[in-house]
Scaffold this motif. Structure first.
Motif, PDB file in Angstrom:
ATOM      1  N   ILE A   1      42.037  13.043  14.274  1.00  0.00           N
ATOM      2  CA  ILE A   1      43.359  12.472  15.083  1.00  0.00           C
ATOM      3  C   ILE A   1      42.759  11.450  16.076  1.00  0.00           C
ATOM      4  O   ILE A   1      41.443  11.295  16.418  1.00  0.00           O
ATOM      5  CB  ILE A   1      43.888  13.795  15.946  1.00  0.00           C
ATOM      6  CG1 ILE A   1      45.052  13.288  16.593  1.00  0.00           C
ATOM      7  CG2 ILE A   1      42.875  14.449  16.748  1.00  0.00           C
ATOM      8  CD1 ILE A   1      45.860  14.625  17.101  1.00  0.00           C
ATOM      9  N   GLY A   2      43.555  10.482  16.302  1.00  0.00           N
ATOM     10  CA  GLY A   2      43.153   9.300  17.185  1.00  0.00           C
ATOM     11  C   GLY A   2      42.778   9.806  18.546  1.00  0.00           C
ATOM     12  O   GLY A   2      41.735   9.375  19.147  1.00  0.00           O
ATOM     13  N   LEU A   3      43.398  10.770  19.109  1.00  0.00           N
ATOM     14  CA  LEU A   3      43.038  11.312  20.359  1.00  0.00           C
ATOM     15  C   LEU A   3      41.674  11.682  20.286  1.00  0.00           C
ATOM     16  O   LEU A   3      40.794  11.690  21.322  1.00  0.00           O
ATOM     17  CB  LEU A   3      44.097  12.539  20.851  1.00  0.00           C
ATOM     18  CG  LEU A   3      45.393  11.963  21.304  1.00  0.00           C
ATOM     19  CD1 LEU A   3      46.388  13.236  21.052  1.00  0.00           C
ATOM     20  CD2 LEU A   3      45.323  11.625  22.886  1.00  0.00           C
ATOM     21  N   GLY A   4      41.103  12.846  19.428  1.00  0.00           N
ATOM     22  CA  GLY A   4      40.071  13.256  19.335  1.00  0.00           C
ATOM     23  C   GLY A   4      38.885  12.354  19.113  1.00  0.00           C
ATOM     24  O   GLY A   4      37.970  12.544  19.581  1.00  0.00           O
ATOM     25  N   LYS A   5      39.183  11.516  18.308  1.00  0.00           N
ATOM     26  CA  LYS A   5      38.260  10.227  18.045  1.00  0.00           C
ATOM     27  C   LYS A   5      37.986   9.510  19.284  1.00  0.00           C
ATOM     28  O   LYS A   5      36.622   8.818  19.588  1.00  0.00           O
ATOM     29  CB  LYS A   5      38.405   9.368  16.802  1.00  0.00           C
ATOM     30  CG  LYS A   5      38.498   9.914  15.448  1.00  0.00           C
ATOM     31  CD  LYS A   5      38.619   9.205  14.312  1.00  0.00           C
ATOM     32  CE  LYS A   5      40.165   8.742  13.879  1.00  0.00           C
ATOM     33  NZ  LYS A   5      40.286   8.162  12.877  1.00  0.00           N
ATOM     34  N   ALA A   6      38.924   9.143  19.977  1.00  0.00           N
ATOM     35  CA  ALA A   6      38.889   8.406  21.345  1.00  0.00           C
ATOM     36  C   ALA A   6      37.720   9.316  22.212  1.00  0.00           C
ATOM     37  O   ALA A   6      37.062   8.689  22.750  1.00  0.00           O
ATOM     38  CB  ALA A   6      40.242   8.219  21.866  1.00  0.00           C
ATOM     39  N   ILE A   7      37.928  10.561  22.083  1.00  0.00           N
ATOM     40  CA  ILE A   7      37.058  11.426  22.893  1.00  0.00           C
ATOM     41  C   ILE A   7      35.660  11.514  22.314  1.00  0.00           C
ATOM     42  O   ILE A   7      34.681  11.300  22.967  1.00  0.00           O
ATOM     43  CB  ILE A   7      37.570  13.024  23.085  1.00  0.00           C
ATOM     44  CG1 ILE A   7      38.900  12.870  23.869  1.00  0.00           C
ATOM     45  CG2 ILE A   7      36.527  13.749  23.791  1.00  0.00           C
ATOM     46  CD1 ILE A   7      39.555  14.137  23.933  1.00  0.00           C
ATOM     47  N   LEU A   8      35.612  11.752  20.845  1.00  0.00           N
ATOM     48  CA  LEU A   8      34.354  11.641  20.424  1.00  0.00           C
ATOM     49  C   LEU A   8      33.304  10.816  20.580  1.00  0.00           C
ATOM     50  O   LEU A   8      32.044  10.641  20.735  1.00  0.00           O
ATOM     51  CB  LEU A   8      34.482  12.160  19.052  1.00  0.00           C
ATOM     52  CG  LEU A   8      34.852  13.408  18.613  1.00  0.00           C
ATOM     53  CD1 LEU A   8      35.034  13.305  16.815  1.00  0.00           C
ATOM     54  CD2 LEU A   8      33.557  14.273  18.586  1.00  0.00           C
ATOM     55  N   ALA A   9      34.057   9.497  20.527  1.00  0.00           N
ATOM     56  CA  ALA A   9      33.317   8.156  20.524  1.00  0.00           C
ATOM     57  C   ALA A   9      32.579   8.156  22.118  1.00  0.00           C
ATOM     58  O   ALA A   9      31.810   7.208  22.081  1.00  0.00           O
ATOM     59  CB  ALA A   9      34.397   6.742  20.642  1.00  0.00           C
ATOM     60  N   HIS A  10      32.979   8.974  22.825  1.00  0.00           N
ATOM     61  CA  HIS A  10      32.345   8.662  24.222  1.00  0.00           C
ATOM     62  C   HIS A  10      31.461  10.055  24.715  1.00  0.00           C
ATOM     63  O   HIS A  10      31.022  10.175  25.838  1.00  0.00           O
ATOM     64  CB  HIS A  10      33.433   8.349  25.276  1.00  0.00           C
ATOM     65  CG  HIS A  10      33.968   6.920  25.109  1.00  0.00           C
ATOM     66  ND1 HIS A  10      33.457   5.752  25.816  1.00  0.00           N
ATOM     67  CD2 HIS A  10      35.048   6.563  24.469  1.00  0.00           C
ATOM     68  CE1 HIS A  10      34.079   4.926  25.143  1.00  0.00           C
ATOM     69  NE2 HIS A  10      35.070   5.134  24.461  1.00  0.00           N
ATOM     70  N   LEU A  11      31.369  10.980  23.936  1.00  0.00           N
ATOM     71  CA  LEU A  11      30.341  11.947  23.809  1.00  0.00           C
ATOM     72  C   LEU A  11      28.936  11.576  23.699  1.00  0.00           C
ATOM     73  O   LEU A  11      28.872  10.552  22.761  1.00  0.00           O
ATOM     74  CB  LEU A  11      30.972  13.149  23.251  1.00  0.00           C
ATOM     75  CG  LEU A  11      32.090  13.765  23.603  1.00  0.00           C
ATOM     76  CD1 LEU A  11      32.500  15.042  22.891  1.00  0.00           C
ATOM     77  CD2 LEU A  11      32.340  14.171  25.003  1.00  0.00           C
ATOM     78  N   SER A  12      28.061  12.111  23.969  1.00  0.00           N
ATOM     79  CA  SER A  12      26.691  12.091  23.702  1.00  0.00           C
ATOM     80  C   SER A  12      26.437  12.311  22.310  1.00  0.00           C
ATOM     81  O   SER A  12      27.200  13.268  21.659  1.00  0.00           O
ATOM     82  CB  SER A  12      25.717  12.847  24.594  1.00  0.00           C
ATOM     83  OG  SER A  12      25.861  14.346  24.167  1.00  0.00           O
ATOM     84  N   SER A  13      25.444  11.917  21.517  1.00  0.00           N
ATOM     85  CA  SER A  13      25.195  11.821  20.096  1.00  0.00           C
ATOM     86  C   SER A  13      24.961  13.411  19.946  1.00  0.00           C
ATOM     87  O   SER A  13      25.168  13.879  18.948  1.00  0.00           O
ATOM     88  CB  SER A  13      24.222  10.961  19.701  1.00  0.00           C
ATOM     89  OG  SER A  13      22.902  10.974  20.397  1.00  0.00           O
ATOM     90  N   ASP A  14      24.302  13.844  20.906  1.00  0.00           N
ATOM     91  CA  ASP A  14      23.905  15.365  20.714  1.00  0.00           C
ATOM     92  C   ASP A  14      24.924  16.167  20.636  1.00  0.00           C
ATOM     93  O   ASP A  14      25.239  17.153  20.081  1.00  0.00           O
ATOM     94  CB  ASP A  14      22.780  15.781  21.796  1.00  0.00           C
ATOM     95  CG  ASP A  14      21.486  15.134  21.555  1.00  0.00           C
ATOM     96  OD1 ASP A  14      20.864  14.927  20.411  1.00  0.00           O
ATOM     97  OD2 ASP A  14      20.560  15.259  22.584  1.00  0.00           O
ATOM     98  N   ARG A  15      25.879  15.951  21.586  1.00  0.00           N
ATOM     99  CA  ARG A  15      27.231  16.844  21.772  1.00  0.00           C
ATOM    100  C   ARG A  15      27.991  16.718  20.408  1.00  0.00           C
ATOM    101  O   ARG A  15      28.498  17.462  19.914  1.00  0.00           O
ATOM    102  CB  ARG A  15      28.154  16.458  22.786  1.00  0.00           C
ATOM    103  CG  ARG A  15      29.441  16.887  22.894  1.00  0.00           C
ATOM    104  CD  ARG A  15      28.927  18.465  23.445  1.00  0.00           C
ATOM    105  NE  ARG A  15      30.349  19.494  23.539  1.00  0.00           N
ATOM    106  CZ  ARG A  15      30.617  20.351  23.097  1.00  0.00           C
ATOM    107  NH1 ARG A  15      29.816  21.146  22.289  1.00  0.00           N
ATOM    108  NH2 ARG A  15      31.804  20.896  23.224  1.00  0.00           N
TER     109      ARG A  15
END
Length: 253
Positions: free
Chosen positions: A139-153
């Motif tokens: 989902i667009g919302l989710g990818k917007a969030i994932l893009a700004h989490l650390s790679s480990d997260r």
């Protein structure tokens, strides 16, 4: 609490499983729940009787369903959430401005959780409600969030939840997802092109705190027939990013 957490209370875990099953299936009998949960009927009945006595479920004949007491817990959590407090007006404004469905999402335990949802006058009814959980990668919302989490997260989230296909358009390849997340960081917004629901597109923008932490995301969702060409690539992204910026200003001051 994770599966391998020490001192886990098994009785409490079974009660939560009963509540989850009622949320998923709606009004259900003891027999049905016992079969779904792999428990014996007497155990399920004991849990339901306790929940009924504490007013967490209501009984209609032989069937049980969740009670409105749980709504009090959900409403309390929603209204106490700091992002909801500063973003609710902007979600409402976004729905009114576009006439479509506006949503606010945060990440919890590796899933996207809707914190608020508002329908404009033309919005499709997708049965979205606060507390509903969705896979972040689809989902667009989710990818917007994932893009700004650390790679480990991100690694941890994918290890726990995988990349299941919600439609035939869902990204299920890690390398492809990583490439799209890089694009999200570059242009400032994410899209969902029929990846969660066929016939629906979504544009989501991250909400970033002053320290760079991603707080959540805001989006507009529309049928493909109404979100096409420049509206999908320029108009709606500009509107959604503007809304995210307003929320960030309120959050950071």
């Amino acid at each position: 609490m994770t599966e391998n957490a020490p001192n886990r209370v098994e009785t409490s875990r079974k009660t939560i499983r009963v509540l989850d099953a009622l949320r998923e299936h709606g009004s259900s009998s003891v027999t049905f729940l016992a079969r779904e949960l792999g428990m014996n009927k007497s155990t399920v009945h004991n849990h339901l009787s306790t929940l009924e006595a504490e007013k967490f479920v209501v009984r209609d004949g032989t069937d049980y369903e969740l009670s409105l007491r749980l709504l009090g817990f959900g409403g309390y959590v929603q209204h106490r959430h700091p992002l909801y407090q500063v973003a609710k007006r902007e979600v409402h404004r976004l729905a009114s401005q576009t006439g479509e469905l506006a949503n606010l999402m945060v990440e919890e335990y590796g899933q996207g959780v809707y914190l608020a949802s508002e329908q404009g006058e033309r919005a499709v009814d997708l049965d979205i409600y606060p507390g509903l959980r969705r896979p972040l990668h689809a989902i667009g919302l989710g990818k917007a969030i994932l893009a700004h989490l650390s790679s480990d997260r991100v690694d941890d989230i994918i290890e726990e939840h995988g990349l299941p296909a919600e439609t035939d358009q869902t990204i299920t390849d890690r390398a492809e997802l990583d490439a799209q997340l890089a694009t999200v960081r570059d242009r400032g917004y994410a899209v969902d092109n029929e990846e969660l629901i066929r016939g629906l597109r979504c544009v989501g923008a991250p909400i970033i705190a002053k320290d760079g932490t991603v707080l959540g995301a805001i989006s507009v969702s529309q049928p493909v027939s109404r979100m096409n060409n420049e509206r999908f690539t320029d108009e709606v992204p500009d509107i959604v990013q503007s809304a995210a910026n307003v929320i960030e200003l309120h959050t950071n001051h």
